[in-house]
Design an enzyme around this catalytic site. Structure first.
Site: not given
Ligand code: NDP
Length: 286
Positions: A100, A56, A123
């Site tokens: 994460q 990422k 997200d």
């Protein structure tokens, strides 16, 4: 053996999407002197998470974004993580925040997701964004469902009226992808581990989205001839190879179009994270 299905190339589509975002980032820099910023928070040493965070970070840098990875030790407390999020929420140069997952067991994941500013929740997992999606209004949409829809629309430009079956009902994939299909006017069935006669349910679908986590569970003879199959599953086989939730070798002979694993939905997820960061930038900074 390869059959007649068109292979939907997620790798190429993701590369094209990243290039397009890169051009937009360059234009924002040139005209406004601003740089969209993506901040990823990693707690602990989970090997897969470390690899995901590194990709990422690298891909965000490649398209010209400010990309910062905050790597915190495994013993970070929930209070320390909440303090880090408060700091990122308050920082105007931070457009996207991603924590994460999975988090270490001593940290309450729900409490952490709730603490992310919904306007920076790239997200798309914050309850406000999930609620907007459930109400048919888009806030920030989870990346894998968004990427799955982009691949699907490539194969089928008009989804209106088609029968879609989503296998899996997770907050991360199954539920949001079902909401997006409904927004696109599909007739949507959500199947899960208690579904009776899954093969028959899949057989009537024009669109199959498999998000289960069971290698090659969906067999070729479950697929309606000509159907479009989006395989979200990523499963590691004992020999180390990756495979999807769909038996690709069988399904490719029956489907009209199908995504491979690897090289299908996977690359789209990070590209959509970058897309969401840009969306969050525009929504918050105009
Ligand atoms: P979850 O484990 O959270 O959810 C799996 C879902 O599958 C559940 O709803 C479960 O039903 C259902 N299920 C399990 N067994 C069966 C069965 N035998 N028949 C029908 N349904 C079943 O997984 P995720 O949604 O997080 O992920 C799904 C897959 O997608 C995984 O392989 C994951 O690795 C992959 N993935 C890929 C990403 C990408 O970038 N390509 C990103 C995220 C995930 P129930 O609710 O009843 O338990």
């Amino acid at each position: 053996m390869t059959g007649d299905a068109r292979i939907i190339d997620g790798k190429a589509t993701a590369a094209a999407l990243r290039a397009e975002i890169g051009r937009e980032v360059a234009a924002i820099k040139a005209t406004r002197g601003l740089t969209p910023g993506l901040h990823v928070v990693l707690v602990g040493e989970d090997p897969a998470s470390k690899v995901y965070v590194a990709s990422k970070e690298r891909l965000a840098v490649e398209i010209g974004m400010n990309s910062v990875a905050h790597r915190l030790p495994a013993e970070t407390t929930e209070a320390q993580l909440l303090a880090k999020l408060a700091e990122l929420n308050a920082d105007d140069s931070v457009d996207g925040i991603l924590v994460q997952l999975p988090l270490p067991k001593h940290i309450d994941t729900g409490r952490i997701i709730d603490a992310i500013d919904p306007a920076k929740d790239v997200d798309g997992l914050h309850p406000i964004n999930a609620g907007l999606l459930a109400g048919g209004k888009n806030g920030l949409v989870p990346c894998t469902p968004l990427g799955s829809m982009l691949l699907l629309k490539q194969a089928l430009p008009s989804l209106s009226g088609l029968d879609a079956v989503v296998i899996g009902r997770s907050e991360l994939v199954g539920r949001p992808v079902a909401q997006l299909l409904l927004q696109a006017d599909c007739t949507v069935t959500i199947a899960h581990s208690r579904t009776r006669d899954l093969a028959a349910v899949v057989k009537r679908a024009d669109i199959v989205i498999a998000a289960v986590g069971r290698p090659r569970m969906v067999k070729g003879d479950w697929i309606k001839p000509g159907a479009t199959v989006i395989d979200v599953g990523i499963n590691r086989l004992p020999d180390g190879k990756l495979t999807g939730d769909v038996d690709f070798a069988e399904a490719v002979k029956v489907a009209g179009a199908i995504t491979p694993v690897p090289g299908g939905v996977g690359p789209m997820t990070i590209a959509c994270l970058l897309k969401n960061t840009l969306t969050a930038f525009h929504a918050r900074r105009g």
